[in-house]
Design an enzyme around this catalytic site. Structure first.
Site, PDB file in Angstrom:
ATOM      1  N   GLY A 287     -24.536  28.315 -11.948  1.00  0.00           N
ATOM      2  CA  GLY A 287     -25.829  27.985 -12.539  1.00  0.00           C
ATOM      3  C   GLY A 287     -25.704  27.053 -13.732  1.00  0.00           C
ATOM      4  O   GLY A 287     -25.358  27.492 -14.830  1.00  0.00           O
TER       5      GLY A 287
ATOM      6  N   TRP B 270     -31.994  25.001  -7.939  1.00  0.00           N
ATOM      7  CA  TRP B 270     -31.198  24.290  -6.928  1.00  0.00           C
ATOM      8  C   TRP B 270     -29.775  24.813  -6.871  1.00  0.00           C
ATOM      9  O   TRP B 270     -28.814  24.053  -6.899  1.00  0.00           O
ATOM     10  CB  TRP B 270     -31.183  22.765  -7.184  1.00  0.00           C
ATOM     11  CG  TRP B 270     -32.524  22.195  -7.437  1.00  0.00           C
ATOM     12  CD1 TRP B 270     -32.945  21.583  -8.584  1.00  0.00           C
ATOM     13  CD2 TRP B 270     -33.645  22.186  -6.544  1.00  0.00           C
ATOM     14  NE1 TRP B 270     -34.261  21.208  -8.470  1.00  0.00           N
ATOM     15  CE2 TRP B 270     -34.712  21.564  -7.214  1.00  0.00           C
ATOM     16  CE3 TRP B 270     -33.866  22.662  -5.251  1.00  0.00           C
ATOM     17  CZ2 TRP B 270     -35.970  21.400  -6.628  1.00  0.00           C
ATOM     18  CZ3 TRP B 270     -35.110  22.498  -4.665  1.00  0.00           C
ATOM     19  CH2 TRP B 270     -36.136  21.870  -5.352  1.00  0.00           C
TER      20      TRP B 270
ATOM     21  N   ASP C 296     -30.807   4.726  13.026  1.00  0.00           N
ATOM     22  CA  ASP C 296     -31.612   3.610  13.511  1.00  0.00           C
ATOM     23  C   ASP C 296     -31.079   3.072  14.841  1.00  0.00           C
ATOM     24  O   ASP C 296     -31.833   2.807  15.766  1.00  0.00           O
ATOM     25  CB  ASP C 296     -31.628   2.507  12.455  1.00  0.00           C
ATOM     26  CG  ASP C 296     -32.586   1.392  12.838  1.00  0.00           C
ATOM     27  OD1 ASP C 296     -33.799   1.666  12.887  1.00  0.00           O
ATOM     28  OD2 ASP C 296     -32.115   0.270  13.110  1.00  0.00           O
TER      29      ASP C 296
ATOM     30  N   GLY D 288     -32.072   4.642  18.076  1.00  0.00           N
ATOM     31  CA  GLY D 288     -33.441   4.497  18.542  1.00  0.00           C
ATOM     32  C   GLY D 288     -34.155   5.840  18.538  1.00  0.00           C
ATOM     33  O   GLY D 288     -33.901   6.676  17.672  1.00  0.00           O
TER      34      GLY D 288
ATOM     35  N   GLU E 181     -24.537  17.356  -8.102  1.00  0.00           N
ATOM     36  CA  GLU E 181     -23.209  17.045  -8.669  1.00  0.00           C
ATOM     37  C   GLU E 181     -23.205  15.665  -9.313  1.00  0.00           C
ATOM     38  O   GLU E 181     -22.259  14.895  -9.179  1.00  0.00           O
ATOM     39  CB  GLU E 181     -22.135  17.102  -7.572  1.00  0.00           C
ATOM     40  CG  GLU E 181     -22.098  18.428  -6.865  1.00  0.00           C
ATOM     41  CD  GLU E 181     -21.026  19.353  -7.387  1.00  0.00           C
ATOM     42  OE1 GLU E 181     -20.313  18.971  -8.340  1.00  0.00           O
ATOM     43  OE2 GLU E 181     -20.913  20.464  -6.854  1.00  0.00           O
TER      44      GLU E 181
END
Lengths: 387, 249
Positions: free
Chosen positions: A134, A166, A340, A343, A367
């Site tokens: 933490g 997070w 990409d 497709g 990080e």
């Protein structure tokens, strides 16, 4: 002239010792057999495969670079290769191992008392106890000196108040390494699951690292005994030194994610016929594949060199920043372009690039964000701190 | 009981082997090499036998190039106690390998030679049988289950008709089939420990084993490329096509 290995154009493999190659082969096989067949589904279901923890432990992947306390004592290049192979599977699983090893076991090993080491390290290496780290707070992560979580001395104990955000592994952790502001500056505390006033709810609705647990940590007058304070470090250099360890591994992880995307793309473009010929026979496809390979090769050279510097005991944190910035940006670019090139097929988890692409959105943020790493290099070059 | 486990260095089973341009062999330069998977199964079985307390020592032996040290190190990391490399640049054919293994077995005095039924490179499936014949001891080949009792071993073998169980008096040769076990992953701490286990390197010439006449290999060629299939509209069409190909009459 023989063909080169498309994943290793500069034959980095030949720079590895027999032991390092064995580490890579073992973890690679583990990922091929135990992770890749299931990871698409785990990601889609938002499921962290806890059942793999005993297997990680059995292999010796938890705290693998520590000496003693049931740990393997591998060198830094081997630890990097573990991260690379795991992240070829998924960034979420690599994150689990990074956090357990570099962010939790490392600070206990480096800054803990002998009692703390004996108590926590062997069960953490065996995967029986899970850790989380933490540091980042809800108001921001890039400015840890502005820490709002506090620890106040009360008799022989400390009282912690505040929140962390997070936090990978938070909700399943048995122990949280919590960094809090004291009268003496930032210090680390081992906050244990079940301590009164400590809560670690999971953060839901993530579009990234879906096969990994991310949590908030809340501390409402949590009383922590003095025996749970990390005695051997004061100030931000404590948490930052842990981040240097983890970030180093992440530079290798990015290579694995990018390799997974390129591998998949090489197979797909060779089979996929458009305008009467396979995609691999077109110049645009080749240029884009070549660019990926160029980027991956550069990343491999950086991480290997970084590992050798680290094993020689001469690592500078700014060097890690350069590689974290480069390799995760590289992996992100490779994953997006791979997505990409696939497709329409590229939008499902059937193919790995979109999963890696989404995961890497976290990896480029946690990080140390890309920007922070760029500014660290800026500071290194100019001597001026601009953040 | 001491167990000898022969280990062959072969192209990794995940690699698609490529025939060299002149057809003299397959490309091995820069290709990932591993322990022959059947030998890995044999080693795993040996380790399990030792873990049950039915064997005291496992000796891994390989015949081949100096690079085979890496496969022996892996064997040591998996659980072999020590290793021997019989070094030679030449590819060793089954009868030669069997003679070398016989010599090593004599030196080591092992009661059991536990080895893969075949290597995935030449698929010869001969060395174990030849070794048993030269040694004058019984063999249990294609083993899918193995137990020991009073100086005998019981082996379940995969044969065409199903499973056959035989009892064999030790010392003996056992060759392993795919379903005997699933080899373990090497553990990280054991990789470090393997560095300290003994690996004895010997030159083949120094063993004094007579080399048999060699089989001469004519040429290698890759299997023909598979042609894609096509869909038929109806059962009638399917039957007609099968007849056309002579599959149905």
């Amino acid at each position: 002239m023989q063909a080169l290995n498309p994943m290793d154009l500069y034959d980095i493999r030949s720079e590895l010792s027999d032991e390092e190659q064995m580490v890579q082969d073992t973890v690679g096989r583990f990922v091929d057999e135990k992770v890749l067949p299931n990871i698409g589904e785990w990601f889609e279901d938002g499921y962290f495969p806890r059942e793999l923890i005993p297997e990680f432990a059995e292999l010796g992947l938890l705290g693998s670079s520590l000496e003693g306390y049931d740990c393997a004592g591998l060198n830094s290049v081997s630890y990097g290769l573990i991260c690379q192979e795991l992240e070829r599977g998924d960034s979420g699983l690599r994150s689990f191992v990074s956090v357990q090893s570099s962010l939790c076991m490392f600070p206990i090993y480096a800054y803990g008392s002998e009692e703390q080491k004996e108590k926590w390290l062997p069960p953490m290496a065996r995967g029986e106890k899970i850790g989380c780290f933490g540091l980042t707070e809800p108001h921001g992560g890039s400015d840890p000196s502005n820490m709002k979580t506090t620890a106040k001395k009360k008799g022989d104990d400390w009282v912690i108040n505040g929140a962390k955000m997070w936090i990978t592994n938070g909700s399943i952790a048995d122990v949280a390494i919590v960094w809090a502001m004291t009268e003496d500056g930032v210090q680390g505390f081992l906050v244990e699951k079940g301590m009164k006033g400590f809560d670690a709810p999971e953060i839901k609705h993530k579009m990234s690292l879906r096969a990994s647990i991310t949590s908030s940590l809340y501390f409402d007058n949590v009383v922590v005994p003095e025996a749970n304070r990390l005695p051997k470090v004061k100030g931000l250099k404590g948490p930052l030194s842990c981040l240097t360890q983890a970030r180093y591994g992440i530079t290798w992880g990015g290579i694995g994610a990018a390799q997974a995307c390129l591998r998949e793309l090489l197979d797909y473009t060779a089979d996929r016929k458009l305008f009467g010929r396979p995609l691999t026979q077109t110049q645009t496809t080749q240029l884009r594949l070549a660019e990926m390979s160029r980027q991956i090769t550069l990343g491999q050279l950086m991480s290997l060199r970084l590992g050798r510097i680290k094993d020689a005991g001469k690592l500078h944190p700014s060097q890690v920043s350069l590689a974290k910035w480069n390799n995760i940006r590289m992996a992100m670019d490779v994953a997006r372009d791979a997505r990409d090139l696939l497709g329409g097929a590229g939008i499902t988890v059937e193919h790995c690039p979109i999963r890696h692409m989404l995961n890497l959105e976290s990896v480029i943020t946690y990080e140390g964000t890309e920007t922070v790493h760029q500014l660290i290099i800026g500071r290194e070059l100019t001597g001026e701190m601009a953040f | 009981m001491k167990i000898l486990v022969p280990i062959k260095r072969t192209i990794d089973y995940n690699i698609k082997a490529k025939v060299t341009r002149d057809g003299s062999g397959v490309v091995t330069d820069g290709v990932k090499m591993s322990i022959n998977p059947f030998d890995e199964i044999a080693l795993e079985e040996a380790i399990r036998i030792k873990e049950r307390g039915e064997a005291e020592e496992i000796i891994a032996v390989s015949i081949g190039v100096s690079g085979a040290q890496q496969q022996l190190r892996t064997a040591l990391a998996m659980g072999a106690d020590r290793a021997i490399l019989v070094e030679t640049e030449e590819a060793t054919q089954p009868l030669h390998a069997a003679r070398i293994l016989l010599k090593i077995r004599e030196e080591e005095g092992t009661d059991l030679v536990l080895m893969g039924k075949q290597a995935i490179d030449d698929d010869a499936n001969q060395t174990g049988q030849m070794l048993a014949a030269l040694w004058g001891r019984p063999q249990a080949t294609f083993t899918s289950k193995l137990t020991f009792e009073d100086g005998w071993l019981k082996a379940t073998r995969e044969v065409d008709a199903g499973l056959e169980t035989i009892a064999v008096e030790l010392p003996a040769v056992v060759t392993t089939d795919l379903r005997l076990n699933e080899p373990r992953f090497v553990k990280m701490p054991d990789i470090m420990k393997a560095k300290r286990k003994p690996l004895d390197q010997r030159k083949l010439e120094e063993l004094g084993v007579e080399a048999p006449a060699k089989l001469e290999v004519g040429t290698h060629e890759p299997p023909p490329e598979r042609k894609g299939g096509h869909k038929v509209e109806s059962v009638d069409e399917l039957v007609a096509e099968l007849k056309e190909r002579g599959v149905l009459s």
